[in-house]
Motif scaffolding. Structure first.
Motif, PDB file in Angstrom:
ATOM      1  N   SER A   1       0.827  -1.205   0.000  1.00  0.00           N
ATOM      2  CA  SER A   1       0.000   0.000   0.000  1.00  0.00           C
ATOM      3  C   SER A   1       0.862   1.255   0.000  1.00  0.00           C
ATOM      4  O   SER A   1       0.576   2.227  -0.712  1.00  0.00           O
ATOM      5  CB  SER A   1      -0.918  -0.019   1.226  1.00  0.00           C
ATOM      6  OG  SER A   1      -1.692   1.166   1.284  1.00  0.00           O
ATOM      7  N   GLU A   2       1.930   1.240   0.775  1.00  0.00           N
ATOM      8  CA  GLU A   2       2.819   2.404   0.816  1.00  0.00           C
ATOM      9  C   GLU A   2       3.494   2.623  -0.528  1.00  0.00           C
ATOM     10  O   GLU A   2       3.629   3.772  -0.993  1.00  0.00           O
ATOM     11  CB  GLU A   2       3.867   2.211   1.914  1.00  0.00           C
ATOM     12  CG  GLU A   2       3.281   2.227   3.327  1.00  0.00           C
ATOM     13  CD  GLU A   2       4.328   1.954   4.389  1.00  0.00           C
ATOM     14  OE1 GLU A   2       5.518   1.810   4.047  1.00  0.00           O
ATOM     15  OE2 GLU A   2       3.961   1.877   5.584  1.00  0.00           O
TER      16      GLU A   2
ATOM     17  N   GLU B   1       2.352   1.708  -3.470  1.00  0.00           N
ATOM     18  CA  GLU B   1       1.344   2.182  -4.422  1.00  0.00           C
ATOM     19  C   GLU B   1       1.122   3.684  -4.272  1.00  0.00           C
ATOM     20  O   GLU B   1       0.943   4.396  -5.272  1.00  0.00           O
ATOM     21  CB  GLU B   1       0.030   1.423  -4.210  1.00  0.00           C
ATOM     22  CG  GLU B   1       0.078  -0.009  -4.717  1.00  0.00           C
ATOM     23  CD  GLU B   1      -1.143  -0.813  -4.314  1.00  0.00           C
ATOM     24  OE1 GLU B   1      -1.890  -0.355  -3.412  1.00  0.00           O
ATOM     25  OE2 GLU B   1      -1.354  -1.906  -4.879  1.00  0.00           O
ATOM     26  N   GLN B   2       1.142   4.167  -3.035  1.00  0.00           N
ATOM     27  CA  GLN B   2       0.994   5.605  -2.806  1.00  0.00           C
ATOM     28  C   GLN B   2       2.182   6.373  -3.376  1.00  0.00           C
ATOM     29  O   GLN B   2       2.022   7.472  -3.926  1.00  0.00           O
ATOM     30  CB  GLN B   2       0.847   5.877  -1.310  1.00  0.00           C
ATOM     31  CG  GLN B   2      -0.445   5.342  -0.707  1.00  0.00           C
ATOM     32  CD  GLN B   2      -0.493   5.545   0.797  1.00  0.00           C
ATOM     33  OE1 GLN B   2       0.071   6.496   1.339  1.00  0.00           O
ATOM     34  NE2 GLN B   2      -1.170   4.636   1.486  1.00  0.00           N
ATOM     35  N   VAL B   3       3.371   5.791  -3.255  1.00  0.00           N
ATOM     36  CA  VAL B   3       4.561   6.438  -3.827  1.00  0.00           C
ATOM     37  C   VAL B   3       4.445   6.501  -5.343  1.00  0.00           C
ATOM     38  O   VAL B   3       4.636   7.566  -5.956  1.00  0.00           O
ATOM     39  CB  VAL B   3       5.836   5.672  -3.415  1.00  0.00           C
ATOM     40  CG1 VAL B   3       7.039   6.185  -4.222  1.00  0.00           C
ATOM     41  CG2 VAL B   3       6.095   5.814  -1.923  1.00  0.00           C
TER      42      VAL B   3
ATOM     43  N   ALA C   1       1.902   6.402  -7.207  1.00  0.00           N
ATOM     44  CA  ALA C   1       0.796   7.240  -7.672  1.00  0.00           C
ATOM     45  C   ALA C   1       1.251   8.684  -7.891  1.00  0.00           C
ATOM     46  O   ALA C   1       0.566   9.458  -8.581  1.00  0.00           O
ATOM     47  CB  ALA C   1      -0.347   7.208  -6.659  1.00  0.00           C
ATOM     48  N   GLN C   2       2.403   9.030  -7.332  1.00  0.00           N
ATOM     49  CA  GLN C   2       2.913  10.396  -7.475  1.00  0.00           C
ATOM     50  C   GLN C   2       3.794  10.573  -8.712  1.00  0.00           C
ATOM     51  O   GLN C   2       4.375  11.632  -8.906  1.00  0.00           O
ATOM     52  CB  GLN C   2       3.710  10.772  -6.221  1.00  0.00           C
ATOM     53  CG  GLN C   2       2.895  10.713  -4.933  1.00  0.00           C
ATOM     54  CD  GLN C   2       3.716  11.064  -3.711  1.00  0.00           C
ATOM     55  OE1 GLN C   2       4.309  12.148  -3.642  1.00  0.00           O
ATOM     56  NE2 GLN C   2       3.765  10.158  -2.743  1.00  0.00           N
TER      57      GLN C   2
END
Length: 382
Positions: A262-263, A265-267, A269-270
Motif C-alpha cells: 500500500s505504501e 502504491e501511494q509512492v 501514484a505520485q
C-alpha cells in the motif's frame, strides 16, 4: 498456482511405447505452453510428459513392500485429504492426486515474475486457452534464470524468480491421469500438505482467463477455509498446534507485505507530479523498502521473544522488490472478499463455488468491485 508457459529438456528419453502420449498431449500442452517457438513448444511437452510418465498410482505404492514406510504414511495421509476435499469441500472428484511422481528436484517449475522499477504492475505473458498471467514458468531452473537475467538486462525490470512446488493443469489432463502428488510437497507438514492439495484442486473448479488475482485469491481462500475445517475434524492436536504457529507467522508476514504494498502504491501514484524528479520518487521507494525490512526485523524479534524463532521469510525479504509485492497481491488481495462470500452463503461449499462461478461471468472490474464491497461489509460488522 496455474502453469502457463513452461519449458525444459526432458528428464528422460521418450520411448516408442510412450510416443502415442506425446502425440495426444501435444495440442493441449501447446496451449498451456503458449509455444512462442517450435523448440519452446516441444520442450514444454517433454517437461510435462516426463512428470506424468514418472507418476505411479498411490494405491500401488502403498501395496509395494519396496516403498519406504515414511513415504507410504504421507501418501496415505494425502489420499485421505483428497477424499476430504471431495466429501467436505465439494472439490472435484476426478483423476487428480491419485498418483505420485518423484521429480528428484526441489521444485516442480520455476516461475519468473517482473515489474517496472516504478510500478507494482506485473509484466504479463499471454497464452492460448489460459489467457494472460503475471508470471512465466519453466521446468528447467537454468532457463528461468536466463529469462530473469534477460528481463533485467534488456528491459530494466525488477525480477523475482522462485521455485513452485505444484501447479494445476486446470483439469484438462484428467483423461491422461490428472495432476499427480509430487515429491516437492508430499513431506510438507500435515496442514501445509492439505493446503496445497485444496489450493490446486480449486483451480479446477473456477478459472478465469486474464485474471490471475481472481484465480489465485479464490484458490487461497479455498485453502484457508478448507484447512480450517480439515484441522478441526481430521487432525490431531500436534498438527493443529504446528499449523496454528506457522500460519500465525505467515499471516503476520502477509500483513506486513500488504502494508508495504500500500505504501509503495501511494509512492508510485505520485509519478505524474514527479515526472521530472525521479530521484525523489526513488528516495520515497527506498524509504518504504527500508521500513519493510525494519518491521520484519521487529517481527523476528517478537517471534524469538515468544520462544518461536523463525527465519523462513529471510530470503524473500532480502530479495524484495516490485515483482515480489506484485506476486503477493495476486495471492492475497481479494481473499477477504471470498471469505466474506463464504460466510454470506452460510459456509455451504457447493453454494460458495456456485457463487464464485457467478462472479467469474462478470467483467473483471465488476468482479473486483463486488469482492471489495463484500470485504468492506464484513470488516464493518461489529
Amino acid at each position: 498456482m496455474v502453469i502457463a508457459g513452461s519449458s525444459a529438456g526432458a528428464s528422460r528419453r521418450l520411448t516408442l511405447r510412450h510416443a502415442w502420449r506425446l502425440a495426444a498431449l501435444a495440442p493441449l500442452l501447446a496451449a498451456l505452453a503458449g509455444c512462442g517457438s517450435v523448440g519452446y513448444y516441444w520442450q514444454s511437452v517433454h517437461g510435462h510428459l516426463a512428470l506424468m510418465h514418472a507418476a505411479r498410482p498411490v494405491n500401488d505404492l502403498l501395496a509395494d513392500p519396496a516403498v519406504a514406510a515414511d513415504l507410504k504414511a504421507r501418501l496415505a495421509l494425502a489420499r485421505g485429504m483428497r477424499a476430504f476435499a471431495v466429501n467436505d469441500l465439494a472439490l472435484p472428484d476426478n483423476a487428480s492426486y491419485h498418483r505420485y511422481s518423484d521429480l528428484k528436484r526441489r521444485a516442480a517449475v520455476w516461475n519468473v515474475a517482473a515489474a517496472p522499477p516504478d510500478s507494482l504492475e506485473l509484466r504479463r505473458w499471454c497464452f492460448p486457452v489460459v489467457g494472460c498471467v503475471g508470471y512465466r514458468g519453466y521446468y528447467d531452473e537454468a532457463e528461468a534464470k536466463a529469462l530473469a537475467a534477460q528481463l533485467e538486462r534488456d528491459e530494466g525490470l525488477e525480477v523475482r524468480m522462485y521455485g513452485v512446488p505444484a501447479y494445476s493443469t486446470l483439469g484438462w489432463l484428467n483423461w491422461a491421469g490428472g495432476d499427480p502428488l509430487l515429491s516437492t510437497f508430499i513431506r510438507y507438514p500435515d496442514g501445509e500438505l492439505a493446503r496445497m492439495i485444496f489450493h490446486e484442486l480449486a483451480h479446477q473448479v473456477v478459472y478465469v482467463n486474464d485474471d490471475t488475482m481472481f484465480n489465485e485469491s479464490y484458490a487461497t481462500a479455498v485453502e484457508r477455509l478448507g484447512v480450517q475445517r480439515w484441522l478441526a475434524t481430521q487432525a490431531d492436536d500436534v498438527a493443529r498446534r504446528d499449523y496454528a504457529a506457522f500460519d500465525a507467522r505467515r499471516r503476520a508476514f502477509r500483513e506486513l507485505s500488504r502494508q508495504t504494498r500500500s505504501e509503495l502504491e501511494q509512492v508510485y501514484a505520485q509519478k505524474p507530479a514527479l515526472a521530472r524528479d525521479q530521484t525523489a520518487l526513488y528516495a520515497m521507494k527506498d524509504e518504504a523498502m527500508a521500513r519493510f525490512r525494519q518491521r520484519y526485523a521487529q517481527l523476528k524479534s517478537e517471534w524469538a521473544a515468544a520462544g518461536t524463532p523463525f527465519n523462513g521469510f529471510d530470503a524473500w525479504v532480502a530479495g524484495a522488490n516490485n515483482a515480489f509485492f506484485g506476486i503477493q497481491a495476486a495471492y492475497d488481495e481479494l481473499v477477504p472478499g471470498f471469505e466474506a462470500l463464504f460466510a454470506q452463503v452460510g459456509g455451504d461449499w457447493p453454494r460458495f463455488h456456485a457463487a464464485v462461478r457467478d462472479l467469474s461471468r462478470l467483467g473483471k472490474d465488476e468482479r473486483q468491485a463486488r469482492l471489495s464491497a463484500l470485504a468492506a461489509g464484513s470488516t464493518a460488522k461489529p
